[in-house]
Design an enzyme around this catalytic site. Structure first.
Site, PDB file in Angstrom:
ATOM      1  N   ASP A  83       9.335  -8.507  -4.386  1.00 23.96           N
ATOM      2  CA  ASP A  83       8.330  -9.564  -4.537  1.00 23.96           C
ATOM      3  C   ASP A  83       8.397 -10.114  -5.970  1.00 23.96           C
ATOM      4  OD1 ASP A  83       6.159 -11.093  -3.703  1.00 23.96           O
ATOM      5  OD2 ASP A  83       4.676  -9.575  -4.280  1.00 23.96           O
ATOM      6  N   ASP A 105      11.869 -15.617  -8.340  1.00 21.45           N
ATOM      7  CA  ASP A 105      10.752 -16.521  -8.648  1.00 21.45           C
ATOM      8  C   ASP A 105      10.972 -17.171 -10.011  1.00 21.45           C
ATOM      9  OD1 ASP A 105       8.494 -17.910  -9.038  1.00 21.45           O
ATOM     10  OD2 ASP A 105       7.099 -16.240  -8.787  1.00 21.45           O
ATOM     11  N   HIS A 181      -2.954 -16.119  -6.117  1.00 19.88           N
ATOM     12  CA  HIS A 181      -2.946 -14.659  -6.148  1.00 19.88           C
ATOM     13  C   HIS A 181      -4.299 -14.091  -6.571  1.00 19.88           C
ATOM     14  CE1 HIS A 181       1.467 -15.435  -6.433  1.00 19.88           C
ATOM     15  NE2 HIS A 181       1.451 -14.477  -5.528  1.00 19.88           N
ATOM     16  N   GLY A 182      -4.584 -12.882  -6.103  1.00 20.58           N
ATOM     17  CA  GLY A 182      -5.779 -12.174  -6.564  1.00 20.58           C
ATOM     18  C   GLY A 182      -6.977 -12.362  -5.635  1.00 20.58           C
ATOM     19  N   HIS A 214       2.531 -17.266  -0.283  1.00 21.14           N
ATOM     20  CA  HIS A 214       2.038 -16.189  -1.154  1.00 21.14           C
ATOM     21  C   HIS A 214       0.516 -16.316  -1.237  1.00 21.14           C
ATOM     22  CE1 HIS A 214       5.684 -14.463  -3.152  1.00 21.14           C
ATOM     23  NE2 HIS A 214       6.193 -15.409  -2.386  1.00 21.14           N
ATOM     24  N   GLY A 215      -0.092 -15.359  -1.911  1.00 23.05           N
ATOM     25  CA  GLY A 215      -1.516 -15.474  -2.219  1.00 23.05           C
ATOM     26  C   GLY A 215      -2.392 -15.689  -0.995  1.00 23.05           C
ATOM     27  N   SER A 260      -3.941  -8.254  -2.098  1.00 21.71           N
ATOM     28  CA  SER A 260      -5.314  -8.019  -2.574  1.00 21.71           C
ATOM     29  C   SER A 260      -6.208  -7.402  -1.492  1.00 21.71           C
ATOM     30  CB  SER A 260      -5.933  -9.325  -3.066  1.00 21.71           C
ATOM     31  OG  SER A 260      -5.217  -9.803  -4.176  1.00 21.71           O
TER      32      SER A 260
HETATM   33  P1  13P Z   1      -2.812 -11.886  -2.552  1.00 23.64           P
HETATM   34  O1  13P Z   1      -3.222 -11.618  -3.960  1.00 23.64           O
HETATM   35  O2  13P Z   1      -3.556 -13.078  -1.996  1.00 23.64           O
HETATM   36  O3  13P Z   1      -2.899 -10.717  -1.667  1.00 23.64           O
HETATM   37  O4  13P Z   1      -1.254 -12.350  -2.588  1.00 23.64           O
HETATM   38  C1  13P Z   1      -0.237 -11.398  -2.579  1.00 23.64           C
HETATM   39  C2  13P Z   1       1.100 -12.008  -2.842  1.00 23.64           C
HETATM   40  O5  13P Z   1       1.313 -13.191  -2.817  1.00 23.64           O
HETATM   41  C3  13P Z   1       2.205 -11.084  -3.146  1.00 23.64           C
HETATM   42  O6  13P Z   1       3.369 -11.756  -3.485  1.00 23.64           O
HETATM   43  O1  G3H Z   2       1.937 -11.387  -6.185  1.00 26.25           O
HETATM   44  C1  G3H Z   2       1.391 -10.420  -6.662  1.00 26.25           C
HETATM   45  C2  G3H Z   2       1.215  -9.181  -5.888  1.00 26.25           C
HETATM   46  O2  G3H Z   2      -0.129  -9.031  -5.515  1.00 26.25           O
HETATM   47  C3  G3H Z   2       1.710  -8.004  -6.646  1.00 26.25           C
HETATM   48  O3  G3H Z   2       0.815  -7.663  -7.643  1.00 26.25           O
HETATM   49  O4  G3H Z   2       2.326  -7.611  -9.586  1.00 26.25           O
HETATM   50  O5  G3H Z   2       0.106  -6.475  -9.662  1.00 26.25           O
HETATM   51  O6  G3H Z   2       1.941  -5.537  -8.262  1.00 26.25           O
HETATM   52  P1  G3H Z   2       1.329  -6.757  -8.891  1.00 26.25           P
HETATM   53 ZN    ZN Z   3       3.023 -13.622  -4.524  1.00 26.21          ZN
END
Ligand code: 13P
Ligand code: G3H
Ligand code: ZN
Length: 312
Positions: A83, A105, A181-182, A214-215, A260
């Site tokens: 990822d 990325d 994200h988050g 993502h996210g 998340s």
């Molecule tokens: P979330 O923070 O919305 O779970 O997104 C996770 C993500 O995009 C990991 O690459």
């Molecule tokens: O995209 C982000 C994912 O939630 C991974 O989070 O980089 O804190 O492991 P992290």
């Molecule tokens: Zn992501």
């Protein structure tokens, strides 16, 4: 079945109007929870590790944990994916280390640099039977040490996608359409809306090509409440409405990233257990509750958001 790439999964998902869940893994309990839910629901699944996860657990542990899950659930097609790979070197180390899919990325670099780095990764990966995801556009939120402010986030420009995919040769494309994200994706009182019009335009330009979101956590309020009722302080945590993700999964979106929500489930279980059993100090007691929450959340996503149940 050994670990697979996402090629067949995405073909079937695109044709079938569903998406594959890509869930972040950091430890044994999370790997167990995700793969048990996938096995019980007969769903293919993607397990993904970020740079932070690889640093926390050590990449070799993560690879071996996922290999153990493959051995225990041989009927479940599983992908091990990097990822948010920051550069060619990170992607190379995962390709050489047993991952079957990597994300490069370079979305925060220029369009030209993004093309060059993604092309280089795709060339190296494809020679070794590994598939590649790249990203165009920038999501707001926090990934590892990189924090992108909402005002610096940029939707994907559909005018760029054909040139990007043709010149890089990547296998899937993550786009920015309003996810982030988050756990704090929208301000309270705003109406969370994905730009499904941009998604439609991108898929018109790239017929049959797998798109990634993502996210995509929805920040289930029942778990936020449990956390806050048991000593936590998560204020105004708001996620993506599940019905909008379901809509996206019916079209070109073949991979939906969720991390998340799993963190919320694990934290809610552990916090609640500590408050209810202040005398406990055996990690197996509280991690069992956290793990069960993660499993329940993954099962809910597979059935209600992704639509990937029964697709093995
Ligand atoms: P979330 O923070 O919305 O779970 O997104 C996770 C993500 O995009 C990991 O690459
Ligand atoms: O995209 C982000 C994912 O939630 C991974 O989070 O980089 O804190 O492991 P992290
Ligand atoms: Zn992501």
């Amino acid at each position: 079945m050994a670990l697979v790439t996402s090629t067949e999964m995405f073909k079937k998902a695109y044709a079938g109007g569903y998406a594959i869940g890509a869930f972040n893994v950091n430890n044994m309990e999370i790997v167990q929870a995700i793969t048990e839910a996938a096995a019980e629901l007969k769903s293919p699944v993607i397990l993904q590790a970020s740079a932070g996860a690889r640093k926390y657990a050590n990449s070799i542990y993560l690879v071996k944990l996922v290999e153990a899950a493959v051995e225990l659930h041989p009927e479940v097609p599983m992908v091990l994916h990097l990822d948010h790979g920051a550069d060619f070197a990170t992607c190379k180390s995962c390709i050489d280390g047993g991952f079957t899919s990597v994300m490069i990325d370079y979305s925060s670099h220029s369009f030209e640099e993004n093309i060059e780095e993604s092309r280089k990764v795709a060339e190296y990966a494809h020679e070794r039977g590994v598939v590649v995801e790249a990203e165009l556009g920038t999501l707001a939120g926090i990934e590892d040490a990189v924090s992108v402010d909402a005002d610096k986030a940029m939707f994907t420009d559909p005018d760029q996608v054909e040139e990007f995919v043709t010149k890089t040769g990547v296998d899937s494309l993550a786009i920015a359409i309003g996810t982030s994200h988050g756990a704090y994706k929208f301000k309270p009182g705003t109406d969370p809306k994905l730009r499904l019009d941009i998604l439609a335009e991108v898929s018109r330009r790239l017929p049959g090509f797998p798109i990634v979101l993502h996210g995509s956590s929805s920040v289930p309020q029942e778990y936020v409440k449990i956390i806050n009722a048991n000593g936590g302080a998560l204020k105004d945590a708001i996620g993506i409405p599940e019905d909008q993700l379901r809509e996206a999964a019916k079209g070109a979106v073949c991979k939906i990233n969720i991390d998340s929500d799993l963190r919320l489930g694990m934290t809610a279980g552990v916090r609640q257990h500590f408050v209810e059993h202040p005398d406990h100090f055996d990690p197996r007691q509280y991690l069992t509750v956290g793990r069960q929450n993660v499993k329940d959340i993954v099962a809910h996503k597979i059935i209600n958001v992704l639509g990937s149940d029964g697709k093995i």
